[in-house]
Design a protein around this motif. Sequence first.
Motif, PDB file in Angstrom:
ATOM      1  N   ASP A 158      -3.479   4.100   8.981  1.00 15.65           N
ATOM      2  CA  ASP A 158      -4.260   4.620  10.099  1.00 15.65           C
ATOM      3  C   ASP A 158      -4.892   5.979   9.803  1.00 15.65           C
ATOM      4  OD1 ASP A 158      -1.738   5.680   9.973  1.00 15.65           O
ATOM      5  OD2 ASP A 158      -1.539   5.956  12.126  1.00 15.65           O
ATOM      6  N   LEU A 159      -4.673   6.485   8.596  1.00 17.35           N
ATOM      7  CA  LEU A 159      -5.230   7.793   8.257  1.00 17.35           C
ATOM      8  C   LEU A 159      -6.435   7.643   7.330  1.00 17.35           C
ATOM      9  CD1 LEU A 159      -2.083   9.948   7.423  1.00 17.35           C
ATOM     10  CD2 LEU A 159      -3.306   9.762   9.583  1.00 17.35           C
TER      11      LEU A 159
ATOM     12  N   TRP B 262      -1.532   5.577   3.999  1.00 15.60           N
ATOM     13  CA  TRP B 262      -1.211   5.454   5.421  1.00 15.60           C
ATOM     14  C   TRP B 262      -2.373   4.744   6.086  1.00 15.60           C
ATOM     15  CZ3 TRP B 262       0.696   8.954   2.181  1.00 15.60           C
ATOM     16  CH2 TRP B 262       2.049   9.276   2.292  1.00 15.60           C
TER      17      TRP B 262
ATOM     18  N   GLU C  71      -6.881  12.176   3.901  1.00 20.65           N
ATOM     19  CA  GLU C  71      -5.622  12.705   4.422  1.00 20.65           C
ATOM     20  C   GLU C  71      -4.415  12.112   3.677  1.00 20.65           C
ATOM     21  OE1 GLU C  71      -5.751  14.028   8.061  1.00 20.65           O
ATOM     22  OE2 GLU C  71      -3.601  14.211   8.423  1.00 20.65           O
TER      23      GLU C  71
ATOM     24  N   SER D 186       0.816  -1.204   0.000  1.00 17.12           N
ATOM     25  CA  SER D 186       0.000   0.000   0.000  1.00 17.12           C
ATOM     26  C   SER D 186       0.857   1.264   0.000  1.00 17.12           C
ATOM     27  CB  SER D 186      -0.891  -0.007   1.229  1.00 17.12           C
ATOM     28  OG  SER D 186      -1.696   1.133   1.229  1.00 17.12           O
ATOM     29  N   GLN D 187       0.381   2.263  -0.724  1.00 17.86           N
ATOM     30  CA  GLN D 187       1.025   3.569  -0.707  1.00 17.86           C
ATOM     31  C   GLN D 187       0.318   4.484   0.269  1.00 17.86           C
ATOM     32  OE1 GLN D 187       2.428   5.278  -4.044  1.00 17.86           O
ATOM     33  NE2 GLN D 187       1.487   3.923  -5.517  1.00 17.86           N
TER      34      GLN D 187
ATOM     35  N   ILE E 236      -1.471  14.273   1.776  1.00 19.43           N
ATOM     36  CA  ILE E 236      -0.024  14.103   1.938  1.00 19.43           C
ATOM     37  C   ILE E 236       0.633  13.836   0.577  1.00 19.43           C
ATOM     38  CG2 ILE E 236       1.779  12.673   2.962  1.00 19.43           C
ATOM     39  CD1 ILE E 236      -0.096  12.155   5.297  1.00 19.43           C
ATOM     40  N   LEU E 237      -0.006  12.966  -0.220  1.00 16.21           N
ATOM     41  CA  LEU E 237       0.576  12.644  -1.530  1.00 16.21           C
ATOM     42  C   LEU E 237       0.616  13.877  -2.434  1.00 16.21           C
ATOM     43  CD1 LEU E 237      -0.937   9.113  -2.039  1.00 16.21           C
ATOM     44  CD2 LEU E 237       1.495   9.678  -1.945  1.00 16.21           C
TER      45      LEU E 237
ATOM     46  N   ARG F  15      -7.286   1.293   6.931  1.00 13.76           N
ATOM     47  CA  ARG F  15      -7.314  -0.090   7.434  1.00 13.76           C
ATOM     48  C   ARG F  15      -8.741  -0.641   7.540  1.00 13.76           C
ATOM     49  NH1 ARG F  15      -7.866   1.194  13.470  1.00 13.76           N
ATOM     50  NH2 ARG F  15      -7.404   3.362  13.317  1.00 13.76           N
TER      51      ARG F  15
END
Lengths: 322, 283
Positions: A106-107, A104, A111, A101-102, A115-116, A149
């Motif tokens: 837990d985010l 996060w 979000e 996975s790229q 970030i990306l 997740r």
Amino acid sequence: MTSAVNSGAIIEADGLTREFRVRDGKRRRLLTAVDGLTVRIEPGESVGYIGANGAGKSTTIKMLTGILVPTAGSVLTCGLRPVQDRRRLARQVGVVFGQRSQLWWDLPVRESFRILAAIHALTRAEESDRTAELVEQLELGGFLSVPVRQLSLGQRMRAEIAAALLHSPRLVILDEPTIGLDVLSKQRLREFLTGERRRGTTLLLTTHDMGDVERLCDRILVIDHGRLAYDGDLPGLSRTVGAERVLVVDLAEPMPDLTGLDGARHLSSEADGLRQRLAFNAEQTTAAKVLAAVSDQAEVLDLTVEEPDIEDVVRRIYAAGR
Amino acid sequence: MASAGAPVTGAAETAGLRERLRPYRAVLASRARSQRAYRTSFALDLGSSALVGVVELAEVWVLFSNVTALGGMRFNQILLVFGLADLAFSLADLSFGHLDNLPDFLRAGTLDVFYLRPQPILLQLITSDLSLRRLARAAVGAAALGIGLATSGVSWGPRTMVLLALGLVSGYATFAALFVWAAGLQFFLLDGAEMTNAFVYGGRYAASQPASVWSRPLKLIFGFFFPMAFTAYLPAVTMLGLPGPDWLPAWLGWCTPAAAVWSWLMGLLCWRWGLRHYQGGGG
């Protein structure tokens, strides 16, 4: 190898080779994962890269993206040298690794995208336009604020694809994008990728799913034991290996084996001939014609058509090459 | 990761730097937010982290309830060494400690994802996380340092201030480099985290002790090769005006930045070597 001149091709590999030292018991031996791969892919092409597990697909992708250094030969991706120009190349390539996975975990999905966008230096306007576009086309709206997740496999794969495409790369590499997806999700994903192609994006996908290849790819590369075993279109591949489709018919009453049908070959019968399997070559006839021929002899209650299996196609190419 | 000493040539330069730092800020801010999101769990983390610091401090105290001086230092003076070392280490651990997770990335193949982003791999890894709970441990270190400074007879003045600032900044950098060094080796060892931990955490432990009690081989290893003596003991000796032991004269307390530079050279070399091994480019 030193030339970074953009010759126009998206991928230009010349004698690309990668060896690994592997431990074999106590001894070390050299394993050639990719062996002298020479291939040129033009902008806007959609290429299926198929082969059995361990054939060298992942190793090739890693060399194309600058993760692995080739042992020999050279490659230019988007006109850049992948290892030396990795950071510039990253702005032009999007990769979806099915298993890695790229995002996060837990985010929330939203979000991760934010970030990306920062990572790829998108302006606020580019970020919101592109995100809105991908959210709509991949139908991500329902779970944008859900942590990664907690997503289902199909949702996560769509989010992964959006993440890889956020910076509008020229080349998109997808490693088994439809693995584990249900029929409807597969269909939606294929439609989305077809749309991306229309924008001029080049697609390179590895897959075990013949449906992906048929619906998405106009060119197929088959790799076997690290070597390029086939480069051409799907009908040509079928001609080369004679990959046959199989028509499975359920009959109203038991019948002797349906041999001697025009364009079809009897493979097997079950339950005293209530179910019969008939192979036919899609180049020479159609499922409808075979069905018509069967219907002349018996009443058909139900039918399915089995696609040629990729592993089988590769095996046949290998056998033919020996 | 600000580029220290960049000349301010105008708003454009600042905007450019802000844009370059944007990816790192975005990740770090989200990490910090997600850690604080679960308040109870974060509070427990802080508590346990503080406890570890206190227990280690208690260990020093127990030792000194049996002897009056160790390696030519009294308890308050040792507090100074312990505080310097623990504060610098905890801050390095906070910002670099998660490099320990590299073997997990390597096993799961997730390091590859970092290659697909247009930033240097090491910078991405460093800024991929932030262990805010280590703040509690840093607080214990800061408290020990404060008490040590107040009670060990340090003469206050610009000289002490400079030594303290140099010592803390260089100590932080030296420990941080140690994490980078250990991460570089993980590319070869895979299951070697225990071996490198022996040096990283052993190094931290050594740093909080008076180096005067070390044997000569230890002085070579933790005095110079992994310059742990430079993170706390030597600045403390210089601040206190004590004579240094054999091989570690007190004036070396002024050379803490050199130790930090040496550590980073070694750390980056090791990292580069490891990365090349991972990519299979030889070297």
